[in-house]
Motif scaffolding. Structure first.
Motif, PDB file in Angstrom:
ATOM      1  N   ALA A 111       2.911  -7.452  -3.465  1.00 45.91           N
ATOM      2  CA  ALA A 111       2.463  -7.826  -2.117  1.00 45.91           C
ATOM      3  C   ALA A 111       1.235  -6.983  -1.810  1.00 45.91           C
ATOM      4  N   PRO A 112       0.128  -7.247  -2.504  1.00 44.01           N
ATOM      5  CA  PRO A 112      -1.039  -6.362  -2.387  1.00 44.01           C
ATOM      6  C   PRO A 112      -1.553  -6.238  -0.958  1.00 44.01           C
ATOM      7  N   ILE A 113      -1.908  -5.026  -0.607  1.00 44.88           N
ATOM      8  CA  ILE A 113      -2.527  -4.750   0.690  1.00 44.88           C
ATOM      9  C   ILE A 113      -4.020  -4.987   0.519  1.00 44.88           C
ATOM     10  N   ASP A 114      -4.620  -5.689   1.453  1.00 44.80           N
ATOM     11  CA  ASP A 114      -6.058  -5.966   1.409  1.00 44.80           C
ATOM     12  C   ASP A 114      -6.802  -4.642   1.230  1.00 44.80           C
ATOM     13  N   VAL A 148       0.954   0.946  -2.771  1.00 44.07           N
ATOM     14  CA  VAL A 148       1.336  -0.243  -3.528  1.00 44.07           C
ATOM     15  C   VAL A 148       2.539  -0.853  -2.827  1.00 44.07           C
ATOM     16  N   ALA A 149       2.433  -2.116  -2.452  1.00 45.31           N
ATOM     17  CA  ALA A 149       3.506  -2.800  -1.732  1.00 45.31           C
ATOM     18  C   ALA A 149       4.098  -3.909  -2.595  1.00 45.31           C
ATOM     19  N   GLU A 150       5.403  -4.101  -2.426  1.00 40.45           N
ATOM     20  CA  GLU A 150       6.124  -5.168  -3.113  1.00 40.45           C
ATOM     21  C   GLU A 150       7.134  -5.763  -2.137  1.00 40.45           C
ATOM     22  N   TYR A 151       7.578  -6.983  -2.433  1.00 35.08           N
ATOM     23  CA  TYR A 151       8.557  -7.614  -1.555  1.00 35.08           C
ATOM     24  C   TYR A 151       9.500  -8.508  -2.356  1.00 35.08           C
ATOM     25  N   ILE A 152      10.616  -8.849  -1.720  1.00 31.43           N
ATOM     26  CA  ILE A 152      11.563  -9.819  -2.250  1.00 31.43           C
ATOM     27  C   ILE A 152      11.843 -10.814  -1.127  1.00 31.43           C
ATOM     28  N   PRO A 153      11.463 -12.079  -1.296  1.00 30.93           N
ATOM     29  CA  PRO A 153      11.831 -13.056  -0.271  1.00 30.93           C
ATOM     30  C   PRO A 153      13.337 -13.310  -0.351  1.00 30.93           C
ATOM     31  N   VAL A 154      14.047 -13.118   0.751  1.00 29.52           N
ATOM     32  CA  VAL A 154      15.496 -13.290   0.753  1.00 29.52           C
ATOM     33  C   VAL A 154      15.855 -14.707   1.172  1.00 29.52           C
ATOM     34  N   VAL A 178       2.354   5.920   5.357  1.00 28.83           N
ATOM     35  CA  VAL A 178       3.633   6.025   4.651  1.00 28.83           C
ATOM     36  C   VAL A 178       3.751   7.458   4.149  1.00 28.83           C
ATOM     37  N   ILE A 179       4.674   8.207   4.741  1.00 22.15           N
ATOM     38  CA  ILE A 179       4.872   9.625   4.426  1.00 22.15           C
ATOM     39  C   ILE A 179       5.752   9.773   3.182  1.00 22.15           C
ATOM     40  N   ARG A 180       6.848   9.017   3.154  1.00 26.36           N
ATOM     41  CA  ARG A 180       7.726   8.934   1.982  1.00 26.36           C
ATOM     42  C   ARG A 180       7.895   7.456   1.680  1.00 26.36           C
ATOM     43  N   PRO A 181       7.932   7.040   0.405  1.00 22.50           N
ATOM     44  CA  PRO A 181       8.038   5.605   0.089  1.00 22.50           C
ATOM     45  C   PRO A 181       9.054   4.919   1.001  1.00 22.50           C
ATOM     46  N   VAL A 182       8.604   3.842   1.620  1.00 26.55           N
ATOM     47  CA  VAL A 182       9.407   3.177   2.640  1.00 26.55           C
ATOM     48  C   VAL A 182       9.915   1.837   2.118  1.00 26.55           C
ATOM     49  N   GLN A 183      11.118   1.501   2.547  1.00 29.60           N
ATOM     50  CA  GLN A 183      11.681   0.189   2.266  1.00 29.60           C
ATOM     51  C   GLN A 183      12.248  -0.339   3.568  1.00 29.60           C
ATOM     52  N   LYS A 184      11.963  -1.606   3.858  1.00 29.84           N
ATOM     53  CA  LYS A 184      12.427  -2.184   5.122  1.00 29.84           C
ATOM     54  C   LYS A 184      12.962  -3.589   4.900  1.00 29.84           C
ATOM     55  N   LEU A 185      13.818  -4.006   5.806  1.00 30.31           N
ATOM     56  CA  LEU A 185      14.229  -5.388   5.925  1.00 30.31           C
ATOM     57  C   LEU A 185      13.344  -5.967   7.015  1.00 30.31           C
ATOM     58  N   ALA A 186      12.643  -7.044   6.710  1.00 28.59           N
ATOM     59  CA  ALA A 186      11.744  -7.658   7.684  1.00 28.59           C
ATOM     60  C   ALA A 186      12.226  -9.065   8.017  1.00 28.59           C
TER      61      ALA A 186
END
Length: 172
Positions: free
Chosen positions: A36-39, A49-55, A122-130
């Motif tokens: 999920a590249p950031i512009d 570096v961003a990544e995602y999983i479509p649920v 991002v201070i520490r690698p973050v993971q979220k439910l969006a």
């Protein structure tokens, strides 16, 4: 782990409707992450570096749910959709354009309105439910709020009847 999808025939007012998913169960320990590249123009420092999983996606196409994670870095983010987030792990500092700062940590919940921008550190690698919802136009949103009110139907019907009267031939 992959999603577990429970499906069955749906019923609306006692009548069979099209087959749809009743609900989906997923797990934060999944490994099927997608880039999920950031512009690059949005990146202010570091190499996030961003990544995602479509649920899952809502049946009407106006909502979706995904897992998203990002490594350390600082970047500007503009929300195209209204987004509710629940932080699963890590830590992020979010600065609004007017200078307000919020720290999100595991257990934090936040809502970002469509069209808003903020600076993410991002201070520490973050993971979220969006959970994202496509925002409706203000006019359509106002119309839907009006139509949902029980007293609106007689008003709408009266307005339609008034308009239909215009097309009746005049009796002299």
């Amino acid at each position: 782990m992959s999603d577990i999808v429970f499906s069955g025939p749906s019923r609306i007012d006692g009548h069979a409707a099209r087959r749809m998913r009743d609900f989906t169960v997923s797990d934060a320990e999944r490994t099927d992450w997608r880039p999920a590249p950031i512009d690059p123009a949005w990146i202010l420092s570091g190499d996030p570096v961003a990544e995602y999983i479509p649920v899952e996606q809502g049946a009407d196409g106006y909502s979706s749910m995904s897992l998203w994670k990002c490594s350390e870095g600082r970047f500007r983010w503009t929300f195209d959709w209204e987004e509710s987030v629940y932080i699963l792990e890590g830590e992020v500092e979010i600065a609004s354009p007017d200078g307000r700062i919020a720290h999100l940590r595991p257990g934090s919940v936040a809502l970002f309105q469509a069209g808003t921008s903020s600076i993410w550190t991002v201070i520490r690698p973050v993971q979220k439910l969006a959970v994202c919802r496509r925002a409706l136009s203000p006019r359509l949103s106002k119309l839907l709020r009006f139509v949902r009110r029980p007293w609106s139907l007689p008003i709408l019907a009266a307005g339609l009847i008034d308009r239909l009267v215009i097309f009746e031939p005049a009796f002299i």
